[in-house]
Design an enzyme around this catalytic site. Sequence first.
Site, PDB file in Angstrom:
ATOM      1  N   LEU A   1       4.520   1.590  -2.303  1.00 35.47           N
ATOM      2  CA  LEU A   1       5.275   0.806  -1.313  1.00 35.47           C
ATOM      3  C   LEU A   1       6.754   1.181  -1.384  1.00 35.47           C
ATOM      4  O   LEU A   1       7.629   0.337  -1.521  1.00 35.47           O
ATOM      5  CB  LEU A   1       5.063  -0.689  -1.570  1.00 35.47           C
ATOM      6  CG  LEU A   1       3.591  -1.134  -1.514  1.00 35.47           C
ATOM      7  CD1 LEU A   1       3.404  -2.504  -2.158  1.00 35.47           C
ATOM      8  CD2 LEU A   1       3.080  -1.147  -0.085  1.00 35.47           C
TER       9      LEU A   1
ATOM     10  N   LYS B   1       0.190  19.433   8.221  1.00 33.55           N
ATOM     11  CA  LYS B   1       1.493  18.858   7.818  1.00 33.55           C
ATOM     12  C   LYS B   1       2.344  19.915   7.104  1.00 33.55           C
ATOM     13  O   LYS B   1       3.578  19.952   7.265  1.00 33.55           O
ATOM     14  CB  LYS B   1       1.272  17.628   6.926  1.00 33.55           C
ATOM     15  CG  LYS B   1       2.583  16.942   6.479  1.00 33.55           C
ATOM     16  CD  LYS B   1       3.302  16.306   7.636  1.00 33.55           C
ATOM     17  CE  LYS B   1       4.635  15.661   7.446  1.00 33.55           C
ATOM     18  NZ  LYS B   1       5.329  15.550   6.230  1.00 33.55           N
TER      19      LYS B   1
ATOM     20  N   GLU C   1       9.801  22.533  10.321  1.00 30.95           N
ATOM     21  CA  GLU C   1      10.946  21.613  10.116  1.00 30.95           C
ATOM     22  C   GLU C   1      12.076  22.322   9.349  1.00 30.95           C
ATOM     23  O   GLU C   1      13.250  22.214   9.717  1.00 30.95           O
ATOM     24  CB  GLU C   1      10.420  20.397   9.349  1.00 30.95           C
ATOM     25  CG  GLU C   1      11.420  19.331   8.992  1.00 30.95           C
ATOM     26  CD  GLU C   1      10.732  18.214   8.186  1.00 30.95           C
ATOM     27  OE1 GLU C   1       9.877  17.518   8.744  1.00 30.95           O
ATOM     28  OE2 GLU C   1      11.059  18.055   6.985  1.00 30.95           O
TER      29      GLU C   1
HETATM   30  N1  LIG Z   1      10.148  10.007   2.750  1.00 31.05           N
HETATM   31  C1  LIG Z   1       9.653  10.696   3.760  1.00 31.05           C
HETATM   32  O1  LIG Z   1      10.360  11.024   4.717  1.00 31.05           O
HETATM   33  C2  LIG Z   1       8.198  11.073   3.790  1.00 31.05           C
HETATM   34  C3  LIG Z   1       7.617  11.380   5.022  1.00 31.05           C
HETATM   35  C4  LIG Z   1       6.256  11.702   5.067  1.00 31.05           C
HETATM   36  C5  LIG Z   1       5.514  11.731   3.911  1.00 31.05           C
HETATM   37  N2  LIG Z   1       6.117  11.438   2.730  1.00 31.05           N
HETATM   38  C6  LIG Z   1       5.264  11.443   1.532  1.00 31.05           C
HETATM   39  O2  LIG Z   1       4.843  10.096   1.305  1.00 31.05           O
HETATM   40  C7  LIG Z   1       4.687   9.858  -0.100  1.00 31.05           C
HETATM   41  C8  LIG Z   1       5.594   8.700  -0.495  1.00 31.05           C
HETATM   42  O3  LIG Z   1       6.904   9.052  -0.171  1.00 31.05           O
HETATM   43  P1  LIG Z   1       8.114   8.008  -0.239  1.00 31.05           P
HETATM   44  O4  LIG Z   1       9.253   8.685   0.464  1.00 31.05           O
HETATM   45  O5  LIG Z   1       7.664   6.678   0.194  1.00 31.05           O
HETATM   46  O6  LIG Z   1       8.377   8.008  -1.802  1.00 31.05           O
HETATM   47  P2  LIG Z   1       9.156   6.884  -2.645  1.00 31.05           P
HETATM   48  O7  LIG Z   1       9.576   7.561  -3.888  1.00 31.05           O
HETATM   49  O8  LIG Z   1      10.179   6.220  -1.801  1.00 31.05           O
HETATM   50  O9  LIG Z   1       8.033   5.815  -2.959  1.00 31.05           O
HETATM   51  C9  LIG Z   1       6.958   6.047  -3.828  1.00 31.05           C
HETATM   52  C10 LIG Z   1       6.457   4.704  -4.316  1.00 31.05           C
HETATM   53  O10 LIG Z   1       5.318   4.935  -5.134  1.00 31.05           O
HETATM   54  C11 LIG Z   1       5.412   4.050  -6.236  1.00 31.05           C
HETATM   55  N3  LIG Z   1       4.593   4.579  -7.327  1.00 31.05           N
HETATM   56  C12 LIG Z   1       4.877   5.610  -8.155  1.00 31.05           C
HETATM   57  N4  LIG Z   1       3.864   5.810  -9.009  1.00 31.05           N
HETATM   58  C13 LIG Z   1       2.913   4.888  -8.697  1.00 31.05           C
HETATM   59  C14 LIG Z   1       1.642   4.588  -9.219  1.00 31.05           C
HETATM   60  N5  LIG Z   1       1.110   5.292 -10.226  1.00 31.05           N
HETATM   61  N6  LIG Z   1       0.946   3.567  -8.670  1.00 31.05           N
HETATM   62  C15 LIG Z   1       1.466   2.853  -7.643  1.00 31.05           C
HETATM   63  N7  LIG Z   1       2.676   3.091  -7.110  1.00 31.05           N
HETATM   64  C16 LIG Z   1       3.389   4.103  -7.634  1.00 31.05           C
HETATM   65  C17 LIG Z   1       6.884   3.969  -6.561  1.00 31.05           C
HETATM   66  O11 LIG Z   1       7.199   2.818  -7.321  1.00 31.05           O
HETATM   67  C18 LIG Z   1       7.490   3.948  -5.165  1.00 31.05           C
HETATM   68  O12 LIG Z   1       7.634   2.641  -4.676  1.00 31.05           O
HETATM   69  C19 LIG Z   1       5.040  11.175  -0.786  1.00 31.05           C
HETATM   70  O13 LIG Z   1       3.869  11.909  -1.018  1.00 31.05           O
HETATM   71  C20 LIG Z   1       5.920  11.880   0.238  1.00 31.05           C
HETATM   72  O14 LIG Z   1       5.897  13.272   0.109  1.00 31.05           O
HETATM   73  C21 LIG Z   1       7.429  11.100   2.639  1.00 31.05           C
HETATM   74  O1  LIG Z   2       7.700  14.909   8.665  1.00 31.17           O
HETATM   75  C1  LIG Z   2       8.395  14.226   7.927  1.00 31.17           C
HETATM   76  O2  LIG Z   2       8.517  13.005   7.999  1.00 31.17           O
HETATM   77  C2  LIG Z   2       9.131  14.937   6.830  1.00 31.17           C
HETATM   78  O3  LIG Z   2       8.738  16.272   6.757  1.00 31.17           O
HETATM   79  C3  LIG Z   2       8.824  14.283   5.540  1.00 31.17           C
HETATM   80  O4  LIG Z   2       7.510  14.607   5.155  1.00 31.17           O
HETATM   81  C4  LIG Z   2       9.810  14.465   4.415  1.00 31.17           C
HETATM   82  O5  LIG Z   2      11.079  14.118   4.734  1.00 31.17           O
HETATM   83  C5  LIG Z   2       9.643  15.734   3.674  1.00 31.17           C
HETATM   84  O6  LIG Z   2       8.932  15.307   2.535  1.00 31.17           O
HETATM   85  C6  LIG Z   2      10.892  16.413   3.199  1.00 31.17           C
HETATM   86  O7  LIG Z   2      10.441  17.589   2.648  1.00 31.17           O
HETATM   87  P1  LIG Z   2      11.312  18.488   1.710  1.00 31.17           P
HETATM   88  O8  LIG Z   2      11.700  17.627   0.528  1.00 31.17           O
HETATM   89  O9  LIG Z   2      10.407  19.596   1.319  1.00 31.17           O
HETATM   90  O10 LIG Z   2      12.499  18.909   2.509  1.00 31.17           O
END
Ligand SMILES: NC(=O)c1ccc[n+]([C@@H]2O[C@H](COP(=O)([O-])OP(=O)(O)OC[C@H]3O[C@@H](n4cnc5c(N)ncnc54)[C@H](O)[C@@H]3O)[C@@H](O)[C@H]2O)c1
Ligand SMILES: O=C(O)[C@H](O)[C@@H](O)[C@H](O)[C@H](O)COP(=O)(O)O
Length: 295
Positions: free
Chosen positions: A8, A166, A173
């Site tokens: 979360l 993705k 991207e």
């Molecule tokens: N931030 C972005 O723009 C984005 C976009 C698309 C996809 N993602 C992907 O989505 C996933 C989450 O990204 P995010 O940006 O929310 O990361 P984040 O670091 O903001 O959140 C991750 C969450 O996971 C929790 N966590 C860690 N270990 C855990 C465990 N063992 N059990 C339960 N909870 C645990 C953490 O406490 C944290 O709240 C990643 O795989 C990321 O690559 C991120």
């Molecule tokens: O489509 C999206 O929402 C982004 O691509 C998202 O997944 C994230 O911001 C990447 O994790 C950044 O990726 P890098 O850390 O590799 O730049």
Amino acid sequence: MHIGLIGLGRMGNNMRARLEKNGIDVTGYDTNPDVSDVATVADLVAALPAPRTVWVMVPAGEITDSVIRELEPLLEKGDLVIDGGNSKFTEDFKHSELLAPRGVDFMDVGVSGGIWGLENGYGLMVGGSADQVERVMPVFDALRPEGPRDEGFVHVGEVGAGHYAKMVHNGIEYALMQAYAEGYELLDTRKDIIKDVTGTFKAWQRGTVVRSWLLDLLVRALEQDPEFEHIEGYVQDSGEGRWTVEEALNNAVPVPTISASIFARFVSRQEDSPAMKAVAALRNQFGGHAVKAVD
Ligand SMILES: NC(=O)c1ccc[n+]([C@@H]2O[C@H](COP(=O)([O-])OP(=O)(O)OC[C@H]3O[C@@H](n4cnc5c(N)ncnc54)[C@H](O)[C@@H]3O)[C@@H](O)[C@H]2O)c1
Ligand SMILES: O=C(O)[C@H](O)[C@@H](O)[C@H](O)[C@H](O)COP(=O)(O)O
């Protein structure tokens, strides 16, 4: 429909809010008790109606792997695990095989939209069986942007296909960001000619060939900090660009622009370039050309 959501953070917390706003019940678990609805993964599984759907949204790699391994013995035939993080597509085959002996299905979903997804909806790229995709369609409909389903959602293929799509999305991207960034530097370098750099990008937001959401975000960033005075030119990466280039190499697909954009990030992390020191030294060796000495 009622699903479990593990993780979360920046993504999962907003996704929970969007799902709930659109009529999907969510029980969330996070290691951070401040945001978690339950104390353990077992509590989360116990709170869900069968067949269960558990969406995993934690950092890709070891953490995602450990969460799926923790879930495996707790789930039953007919249940479904969805990995919505940015996992490498090869991880999906491993996780699908791990869960299959218990009759638990696996689905990979590439999720795009970042912290704006709560408001704008999330672009979704799905890999998995048609039956399970149909079963969880209310969840996808709640998360995706408003408008035609095929303009924010795709069932790309079987397991692995969602994360493959993705990965390619993120390769694109990287290259798009790099192109805007290089354009920015050129405009900014000739401020004797270009009197309004931010205004130039802003004007490109309508009517031009290069308008896009990334351009909108660049304008937003420039309006906040026109000379990027408060930010270092140091860029991390979380793997997707590397995997894109790896795939391109494995399949002999030319991706010069995407490759250049990942290498540009590596350059951004160097204080000085060992390679360029070597080039300077060689020029000096063969031609006696001057080098710039270290102070
Ligand atoms: N931030 C972005 O723009 C984005 C976009 C698309 C996809 N993602 C992907 O989505 C996933 C989450 O990204 P995010 O940006 O929310 O990361 P984040 O670091 O903001 O959140 C991750 C969450 O996971 C929790 N966590 C860690 N270990 C855990 C465990 N063992 N059990 C339960 N909870 C645990 C953490 O406490 C944290 O709240 C990643 O795989 C990321 O690559 C991120
Ligand atoms: O489509 C999206 O929402 C982004 O691509 C998202 O997944 C994230 O911001 C990447 O994790 C950044 O990726 P890098 O850390 O590799 O730049």
